[in-house]
Enzyme design. Structure first.
Site, PDB file in Angstrom:
ATOM      1  N   GLY A  56       2.146   4.528   7.267  1.00 58.02           N
ATOM      2  CA  GLY A  56       1.801   5.885   6.837  1.00 58.02           C
ATOM      3  C   GLY A  56       0.458   5.918   6.121  1.00 58.02           C
ATOM      4  N   GLY A  57       0.058   4.798   5.568  1.00 53.24           N
ATOM      5  CA  GLY A  57      -1.246   4.697   4.905  1.00 53.24           C
ATOM      6  C   GLY A  57      -2.251   3.944   5.751  1.00 53.24           C
ATOM      7  CE  LYS A 107       4.708  -1.978   5.276  1.00 51.13           C
ATOM      8  NZ  LYS A 107       4.437  -0.928   4.288  1.00 51.13           N
ATOM      9  CD  GLU A 162       1.222  -1.702   4.473  1.00 50.42           C
ATOM     10  OE1 GLU A 162       1.222  -1.052   3.430  1.00 50.42           O
ATOM     11  OE2 GLU A 162       1.637  -1.251   5.554  1.00 50.42           O
ATOM     12  CG  ASP A 219       4.015  -3.055   1.821  1.00 51.40           C
ATOM     13  OD1 ASP A 219       3.690  -1.922   1.416  1.00 51.40           O
ATOM     14  OD2 ASP A 219       3.351  -3.695   2.660  1.00 51.40           O
ATOM     15  CB  ALA A 242       9.303   1.168   4.583  1.00 48.65           C
ATOM     16  CB  THR A 281      -0.889  -0.020   1.261  1.00 52.56           C
ATOM     17  OG1 THR A 281      -1.685  -1.194   1.217  1.00 52.56           O
ATOM     18  CG2 THR A 281      -1.799   1.201   1.343  1.00 52.56           C
ATOM     19  N   GLY A 282       0.405   2.312  -0.656  1.00 54.28           N
ATOM     20  CA  GLY A 282       1.144   3.578  -0.646  1.00 54.28           C
ATOM     21  C   GLY A 282       1.396   4.073  -2.063  1.00 54.28           C
TER      22      GLY A 282
HETATM   23  C1  5RP Z   1       1.115   2.117   4.234  1.00 53.04           C
HETATM   24  C2  5RP Z   1       2.583   2.011   4.276  1.00 53.04           C
HETATM   25  C3  5RP Z   1       3.335   2.556   3.114  1.00 53.04           C
HETATM   26  O1  5RP Z   1       4.020   1.491   2.511  1.00 53.04           O
HETATM   27  C4  5RP Z   1       4.271   3.626   3.573  1.00 53.04           C
HETATM   28  O2  5RP Z   1       3.513   4.643   4.205  1.00 53.04           O
HETATM   29  C5  5RP Z   1       5.073   4.224   2.407  1.00 53.04           C
HETATM   30  O3  5RP Z   1       4.221   4.907   1.549  1.00 53.04           O
HETATM   31  P1  5RP Z   1       4.743   5.704   0.273  1.00 53.04           P
HETATM   32  O4  5RP Z   1       5.227   4.690  -0.721  1.00 53.04           O
HETATM   33  O5  5RP Z   1       3.529   6.462  -0.185  1.00 53.04           O
HETATM   34  O6  5RP Z   1       5.851   6.628   0.705  1.00 53.04           O
HETATM   35  O7  5RP Z   1       3.186   1.504   5.201  1.00 53.04           O
HETATM   36  O8  5RP Z   1       0.517   1.720   5.425  1.00 53.04           O
END
Ligand code: 5RP
Length: 236
Positions: free
Chosen positions: A103-104, A101, A110, A88, A90, A31-32
């Site tokens: 941020g989303g 992890k 995950e 994935d 991070a 995700t992200g």
């Molecule tokens: C979501 C996550 C994402 O992988 C993490 O926030 C990184 O996101 P991005 O690729 O937008 O920088 O852990 O829960």
């Protein structure tokens, strides 16, 4: 670092990761914004005929929607015991390949999907590299809504500074794909990430936290060198 450079690094690392997927693989779809590019590039490879017979296990509603959009067949954890590869993003990566992890707000699913993969491949741009976890990003903690008050008190007792994550373009708190809430917890120092991961998950009402210790196998890092996007691998 400008937004354009970050986007170029994310695209470069996403392309490198998508290129590692082979026909017949079951792949965890993270995700992200970085994994959104991965899913798009996987769809391109399927459409061109370069790749066939892959299936994705999505880690979130976002990954499900994108996989459907780009024509990637999906499976659930009822269908497979393990995955060949999980890709994935991070929010932080330390020199021992430990991660923050979430941020989303997708870290619970995950962690389940990423830990079931023969290889967990992390895709980040170079801004995510830190010497110590927690230096730029708080630890996201998914919490049962009913238990937010006691969990907040318990996290404060551990020395954390929890804040309820609020929605953007949605009034009120962020609600996860599982219907829970997220506390973002800043710690002055995370001396032992492995211990903190377990301690937080031991608080009644906590579903999962965003510390991923000893889970990642390979880190692919998107960088800009001499003005050009390129990708570096850390696997040892
Ligand atoms: C979501 C996550 C994402 O992988 C993490 O926030 C990184 O996101 P991005 O690729 O937008 O920088 O852990 O829960």
């Amino acid at each position: 670092m400008g937004e354009d450079a970050i986007k170029q690094m994310k695209q470069a690392v996403a392309k490198a990761a998508a290129d590692r997927v082979q026909s017949g693989m079951v792949v965890g779809l993270g995700t992200g914004s970085t994994t959104a590019f991965v899913i798009q590039f996987l769809g391109d490879r399927l459409r061109s005929g370069e790749l066939s017979n892959i299936a994705g296990v999505p880690t979130s509603f976002q990954a499900t929607v994108l996989a459907k959009k780009y024509g990637i067949p999906l499976l659930t954890l009822d269908d497979v015991e393990k995955l060949d590869l999980a890709i994935d993003g991070a929010d932080e990566v330390d020199p021992a390949k430990n991660l923050i992890k979430g941020g989303g707000a997708a870290h619970t699913r995950e962690k389940v999907v990423d830990s079931l993969a023969d290889q967990f491949l992390v895709v980040v741009d170079s801004s995510k590299l830190v010497q110590k976890l927690g230096s730029t990003f708080p630890v996201p903690v998914e919490v049962l809504p009913f238990a937010v008050a006691p969990v907040t008190r318990a996290l404060k007792a551990l020395g954390g500074h929890p804040e309820l994550r609020m929605g953007v373009k949605k009034d009120g708190p962020v609600v996860t794909d599982q219907g829970n809430l997220v506390l973002d917890v800043k710690f002055d120092e995370i001396a032992n990430p492995a211990e903190l991961e377990k301690t937080i998950n031991n608080i009644p009402g906590v579903i999962e936290n965003g510390l991923f210790v000893n889970v990642a196998d390979v880190i692919l890092i998107g960088e800009i060198v001499d003005g050009q996007p390129c990708v570096r691998e850390v696997s040892a």
